[in-house]
Design a protein around this motif. Structure first.
Motif, PDB file in Angstrom:
ATOM      1  N   UNK A  61      44.990  39.608  54.288  1.00 41.53           N
ATOM      2  CA  UNK A  61      46.045  39.556  55.283  1.00 41.53           C
ATOM      3  C   UNK A  61      47.255  40.288  54.715  1.00 41.53           C
ATOM      4  N   UNK A  62      48.106  40.743  55.595  1.00 43.46           N
ATOM      5  CA  UNK A  62      49.283  41.499  55.170  1.00 43.46           C
ATOM      6  C   UNK A  62      50.194  40.659  54.282  1.00 43.46           C
ATOM      7  N   UNK A  63      50.226  39.369  54.530  1.00 45.27           N
ATOM      8  CA  UNK A  63      51.155  38.501  53.806  1.00 45.27           C
ATOM      9  C   UNK A  63      50.761  38.271  52.349  1.00 45.27           C
ATOM     10  N   UNK A  64      49.502  38.515  52.012  1.00 46.62           N
ATOM     11  CA  UNK A  64      49.065  38.265  50.631  1.00 46.62           C
ATOM     12  C   UNK A  64      48.613  39.522  49.904  1.00 46.62           C
ATOM     13  N   UNK A  65      48.462  40.619  50.623  1.00 47.34           N
ATOM     14  CA  UNK A  65      47.981  41.850  50.008  1.00 47.34           C
ATOM     15  C   UNK A  65      48.897  42.273  48.879  1.00 47.34           C
ATOM     16  N   UNK A  66      48.295  42.577  47.741  1.00 48.03           N
ATOM     17  CA  UNK A  66      49.067  42.960  46.567  1.00 48.03           C
ATOM     18  C   UNK A  66      49.399  41.798  45.650  1.00 48.03           C
ATOM     19  N   UNK A  67      49.258  40.575  46.156  1.00 48.90           N
ATOM     20  CA  UNK A  67      49.531  39.382  45.349  1.00 48.90           C
ATOM     21  C   UNK A  67      48.273  38.565  45.072  1.00 48.90           C
ATOM     22  N   UNK A  68      47.370  38.537  46.030  1.00 48.38           N
ATOM     23  CA  UNK A  68      46.133  37.769  45.899  1.00 48.38           C
ATOM     24  C   UNK A  68      44.957  38.709  45.675  1.00 48.38           C
ATOM     25  N   UNK A  69      43.938  38.183  44.976  1.00 53.52           N
ATOM     26  CA  UNK A  69      42.738  38.966  44.730  1.00 53.52           C
ATOM     27  C   UNK A  69      41.510  38.078  44.879  1.00 53.52           C
ATOM     28  N   UNK A  70      40.581  38.499  45.727  1.00 59.54           N
ATOM     29  CA  UNK A  70      39.360  37.742  45.953  1.00 59.54           C
ATOM     30  C   UNK A  70      38.228  38.367  45.140  1.00 59.54           C
ATOM     31  N   UNK A  71      37.357  37.517  44.616  1.00 64.10           N
ATOM     32  CA  UNK A  71      36.222  38.002  43.838  1.00 64.10           C
ATOM     33  C   UNK A  71      35.047  37.058  44.029  1.00 64.10           C
ATOM     34  N   UNK A  72      33.889  37.468  43.541  1.00 69.11           N
ATOM     35  CA  UNK A  72      32.710  36.614  43.648  1.00 69.11           C
ATOM     36  C   UNK A  72      31.747  36.914  42.514  1.00 69.11           C
ATOM     37  N   UNK A  73      30.963  35.922  42.170  1.00 70.38           N
ATOM     38  CA  UNK A  73      29.884  36.077  41.201  1.00 70.38           C
ATOM     39  C   UNK A  73      28.641  35.464  41.826  1.00 70.38           C
ATOM     40  N   UNK A  74      27.839  36.304  42.447  1.00 72.60           N
ATOM     41  CA  UNK A  74      26.667  35.798  43.161  1.00 72.60           C
ATOM     42  C   UNK A  74      25.690  35.086  42.241  1.00 72.60           C
ATOM     43  N   UNK A  75      25.567  35.552  41.020  1.00 72.66           N
ATOM     44  CA  UNK A  75      24.626  34.932  40.092  1.00 72.66           C
ATOM     45  C   UNK A  75      25.018  33.491  39.775  1.00 72.66           C
TER      46      UNK A  75
END
Length: 127
Positions: A61-75
Motif C-alpha cells: 500500500x502507498x502508506x507503507x511502501x518504503x518502510x515495510x518489507x514482506x518476505x516468505x520462506x516456503x520451505x
C-alpha cells in the motif's frame, strides 16, 4: 484450507521497528499468495502488503511502501512483515492471509479474495 498464526506484535515507540511472522500449517504455503492486512478500531480491514507464491513479486500500500518489507520462506511455511520507521498511524491489529493460487497486481489488494486468515496480532505505536 491452511491455518495461519501471526506473532511478533507489541508496543513500540514511533521510529522503532517490528517484525511480524506468520506460520502456516495444513497445506504447503507455496500454493498461496500471502498477504498482510491491518484493521484499526472502528475502521475497515485494509491491505498492507502481498507476496507472490514464488516471492518474486511484492505489492505494498502507498502508506507503507518504503518502510515495510514482506518476505516468505516456503520451505519453512512462514511469511514475514518487517516494519521499519513505525508511526502512530500504523497502530492496528495485523492479519496474515492466504489467497489460493496467484493474483494480478490489483487483485492481490482485494481482501475478499483471501479465504484463509490468522487471528491477528496487535501492533501499537506510541508517539
Amino acid at each position: 484450507q491452511v491455518q495461519l498464526v501471526e506473532s511478533g506484535g507489541g508496543l513500540v515507540q514511533a521510529g522503532d521497528s517490528l517484525r511480524l511472522s506468520c506460520a502456516a500449517s495444513g497445506r504447503s504455503m507455496g500454493m498461496f499468495t500471502m498477504g498482510w492486512f491491518r484493521q484499526a478500531p472502528g475502521k475497515e480491514r485494509i491491505f498492507v502488503a502481498a507476496i507472490s507464491r514464488s516471492g518474486e513479486h511484492t505489492y505494498y500500500s502507498a502508506s507503507v511502501k518504503g518502510r515495510f518489507s514482506i518476505s516468505r520462506e516456503n520451505a519453512r511455511n512462514t511469511a514475514s512483515l518487517q516494519m521499519n520507521s513505525l508511526k502512530p498511524e500504523d497502530t492496528a491489529n495485523y492479519y496474515c492471509a492466504a489467497l489460493d493460487g496467484s493474483c494480478s497486481r490489483t487483485a492481490c489488494y482485494d481482501r475478499r479474495l483471501y479465504r484463509n486468515w490468522g487471528p491477528g496480532t496487535q501492533v501499537t505505536v506510541s508517539s
